[in-house]
Design an enzyme around this catalytic site. Structure first.
Site, short mmCIF file in Angstrom:
data_model
loop_
_atom_site.label_atom_id
_atom_site.label_comp_id
_atom_site.label_asym_id
_atom_site.label_seq_id
_atom_site.Cartn_x
_atom_site.Cartn_y
_atom_site.Cartn_z
N ALA A 6 0.83 -1.21 0.00
CA ALA A 6 0.00 0.00 0.00
C ALA A 6 0.86 1.25 0.00
O ALA A 6 1.98 1.26 0.51
CB ALA A 6 -0.91 -0.01 1.22
N GLY A 51 1.85 -5.65 1.47
CA GLY A 51 0.77 -6.11 0.61
C GLY A 51 1.27 -6.82 -0.64
O GLY A 51 0.58 -7.66 -1.20
N GLU A 54 1.73 -10.28 0.44
CA GLU A 54 0.39 -10.84 0.67
C GLU A 54 -0.26 -11.23 -0.66
O GLU A 54 -0.94 -12.26 -0.74
CB GLU A 54 -0.48 -9.86 1.45
CG GLU A 54 -0.05 -9.75 2.91
CD GLU A 54 -0.87 -8.77 3.71
OE1 GLU A 54 -1.39 -9.14 4.76
OE2 GLU A 54 -0.98 -7.60 3.26
N GLU A 74 5.10 -4.87 7.94
CA GLU A 74 4.11 -3.97 8.55
C GLU A 74 4.48 -3.51 9.96
O GLU A 74 4.24 -2.37 10.33
CB GLU A 74 2.73 -4.64 8.55
CG GLU A 74 2.06 -4.69 7.19
CD GLU A 74 2.46 -5.89 6.34
OE1 GLU A 74 1.83 -6.11 5.31
OE2 GLU A 74 3.43 -6.61 6.72
#
Length: 204
Positions: A6, A51, A54, A74
């Protein structure tokens, strides 16, 4: 795959409710990718952080250049993985390694990722910078000639079965197998074997 996750500058402008909504949508997107009925392969030639990793974890298979960098970073930003990382990473590498990677926010290279089972293949980077993509393409070409419905049912059986006890998993496999029995491709596979020729699958 070059996905740094992100945009944190963008996220910083959001209020708490907006952040929650954004992450929920991201989690739903990853779930949709994971549930695609066809095999998915992530090719990681550069960075796959937060992300980005992920997204790779939502794919069925992962290929990385040895020089690629990946991690669920994160916690280094006061966050935790929110788009499936806390669930998919332990299922991929085991609980202990997943906790270590998530708690530390450590970045690892493709060779380390391969050694812990995070990626299926690690390949030396080439001059074009697309070594992982090329290896992923070769892997896709290995899958492509196989019976499409059988591959689809195999994926479904694995994905559903891994979440339950083995007896329930065997029942899931049985149901998937039963759906495959009446297919023309199964008959073609048996005929091709008998006739000592390559099968010609049509996906039906």
């Amino acid at each position: 795959l070059l996905c740094l996750g992100a945009d944190l500058k963008e996220r910083a402008k959001m209020d708490d409710a907006e952040v929650g909504h954004f992450v929920k949508r991201l989690r739903n997107l990853m779930d949709e990718i994971a549930s695609l009925p066809v095999p998915t392969i992530a090719a990681i030639d550069g960075y796959a952080l937060g992300g980005g990793l992920e997204l790779a974890l939502a794919c069925d298979l992962r290929v990385a250049a040895t020089s690629a960098k990946m991690g669920l970073i994160e916690t280094t930003r006061g966050l935790l993985p929110g788009a499936g990382g806390t669930q998919r990473l332990p299922r991929c590498v085991g609980i202990g390694l997943a906790k270590e990677l998530i708690f530390t926010g450590r970045q690892i290279d493709g060779q380390e990722a391969f050694s812990m089972g995070l990626v299926n293949h690690a390949v030396p980077q080439n001059d074009q910078g697309d070594a992982a993509y090329q290896r992923a393409l070769a892997l896709a070409k290995e899958i492509l000639p196989q019976a499409p419905f059988a591959v689809k049912m195999g994926k479904l059986a694995i994905n559903r079965g891994i979440e339950v006890d083995i007896a329930s998993g065997m029942a899931i496999e049985g149901m998937c197998y039963a759906q495959n029995i009446p297919t023309r491709d199964r008959q073609e596979g048996m005929a091709a074997f008998k006739e000592k020729r390559p099968p010609q699958f049509i996906g039906k």
